[in-house]
Design an enzyme around this catalytic site. Structure first.
Site, PDB file in Angstrom:
ATOM      1  N   CYS A 100      -0.964   7.966   7.691  1.00  0.00           N
ATOM      2  CA  CYS A 100      -2.314   7.700   7.185  1.00  0.00           C
ATOM      3  C   CYS A 100      -3.232   7.300   8.341  1.00  0.00           C
ATOM      4  O   CYS A 100      -2.793   6.664   9.307  1.00  0.00           O
ATOM      5  CB  CYS A 100      -2.276   6.587   6.143  1.00  0.00           C
ATOM      6  SG  CYS A 100      -1.481   7.070   4.599  1.00  0.00           S
ATOM      7  N   CYS A 121      -3.375   3.698   9.734  1.00  0.00           N
ATOM      8  CA  CYS A 121      -2.087   3.142  10.157  1.00  0.00           C
ATOM      9  C   CYS A 121      -1.420   3.956  11.254  1.00  0.00           C
ATOM     10  O   CYS A 121      -0.235   3.769  11.543  1.00  0.00           O
ATOM     11  CB  CYS A 121      -1.150   3.043   8.953  1.00  0.00           C
ATOM     12  SG  CYS A 121      -1.828   2.042   7.619  1.00  0.00           S
ATOM     13  N   CYS A 163       8.062   3.385   5.958  1.00  0.00           N
ATOM     14  CA  CYS A 163       7.185   3.162   4.803  1.00  0.00           C
ATOM     15  C   CYS A 163       7.992   2.990   3.532  1.00  0.00           C
ATOM     16  O   CYS A 163       7.468   2.572   2.516  1.00  0.00           O
ATOM     17  CB  CYS A 163       6.206   4.325   4.635  1.00  0.00           C
ATOM     18  SG  CYS A 163       7.037   5.882   4.346  1.00  0.00           S
ATOM     19  N   CYS A 165       0.832  -1.196   0.000  1.00  0.00           N
ATOM     20  CA  CYS A 165       0.000   0.000   0.000  1.00  0.00           C
ATOM     21  C   CYS A 165       0.873   1.255   0.000  1.00  0.00           C
ATOM     22  O   CYS A 165       0.651   2.187  -0.787  1.00  0.00           O
ATOM     23  CB  CYS A 165      -0.932  -0.010   1.210  1.00  0.00           C
ATOM     24  SG  CYS A 165      -2.158   1.316   1.203  1.00  0.00           S
ATOM     25  N   CYS A 166       1.888   1.299   0.866  1.00  0.00           N
ATOM     26  CA  CYS A 166       2.798   2.453   0.901  1.00  0.00           C
ATOM     27  C   CYS A 166       3.527   2.611  -0.433  1.00  0.00           C
ATOM     28  O   CYS A 166       3.776   3.732  -0.882  1.00  0.00           O
ATOM     29  CB  CYS A 166       3.829   2.302   2.014  1.00  0.00           C
ATOM     30  SG  CYS A 166       3.192   2.626   3.676  1.00  0.00           S
TER      31      CYS A 166
END
Length: 244
Positions: free
Chosen positions: A205, A208, A233, A116-117
């Site tokens: 985010c 997270c 990240c 995702c990162c």
């Protein structure tokens, strides 16, 4: 544009200098080619210092699409307070949409935050940094003793340089402590993200990031379901790993 100066020499020379001196060096060598990375957290100190040296400072921020509402409002507050544009970098929909379609919106809780990162942060950042000669970040050594304790005030960015061009990375706040950052914010009445008032120290985010308890380290509020060794990240990982 080439900038033929010896990074190791400058890094050693400026290792104990003030953040403002490091920023002055960056502006002297790179001028409008220098971009500041602003996360919408306490790195507003970097924006404040840079703006006081150069009213035309260039700033970008990663809009992952998953920031807290408070962070979006804060980025806008900073834009208005300093009267500067803040370039928001968005993920590539061609990469993001298949991920969400296949794995949903919270896949990182199951298989880690790396994918995702990579799409929401690393790819947009790589796209941006391919167009610049130098960037400055608000990274500090005390943010993560395990991975950031060796952050240099100036380095060649091993993660985002290309064979064609070296990218220079400045970390003017590297030596500042959290206490010093917050003294600066309070004394100079710099705007700050209201999430800090609710126990958030490190802000990323929304899914997270969570507040930390007294005496918990700030990085414990990030990706808390993963091992402590994975608390990056990838924005700075290449440079950090190279030093371990």
């Amino acid at each position: 544009m080439s900038h033929p100066f010896n990074v190791a020499e400058w890094a050693a020379l400026y290792a104990e200098r003030s953040p403002q001196d490091i920023l002055k060096l960056a502006f002297e060598h790179f001028g409008d080619d220098l971009w500041l990375s602003f996360s919408g957290a306490e790195d507003v100190v970097l924006v404040d210092m840079a703006w006081k040296l150069n009213k035309n400072v260039k700033v970008f921020s990663l809009d992952t699409g998953r920031l807290h509402p408070e962070t979006y409002r804060f980025i806008e507050q900073v834009r208005e307070h300093y009267g500067i544009p803040i370039e928001l970098l968005s993920p590539d929909a061609r990469l993001l949409e298949p991920l969400v379609k296949e794995k949903g919106l919270f896949s990182f809780y199951k298989d880690g935050h790396g994918e995702c990162c990579g799409i929401r942060k690393i790819e947009p950042l790589r796209r941006k940094l391919a167009t610049v000669s130098a960037w400055a970040t608000g990274q500090r050594r005390d943010q993560s003793p395990g991975t950031r304790s060796q952050v240099a005030v100036l380095e060649v960015d091993s993660a985002f340089s290309t064979p064609e061009q070296s990218l220079y990375k400045f970390n003017p706040l590297a030596q500042m402590t959290s206490a010093e950052v917050w003294s600066y914010i309070r004394m100079l009445e710099v705007p700050y993200n209201p999430l800090h008032e609710r126990g958030f120290i490190s802000i990323g985010c929304e899914p997270c990031t969570r507040p930390v308890l007294p005496n918990q380290h700030e990085r414990e509020g990030r990706w808390w379901w993963e091992e402590a060794t994975h608390k990056e990240c990838g924005l700075h990982a290449g440079n950090l790993i190279a030093k371990e």
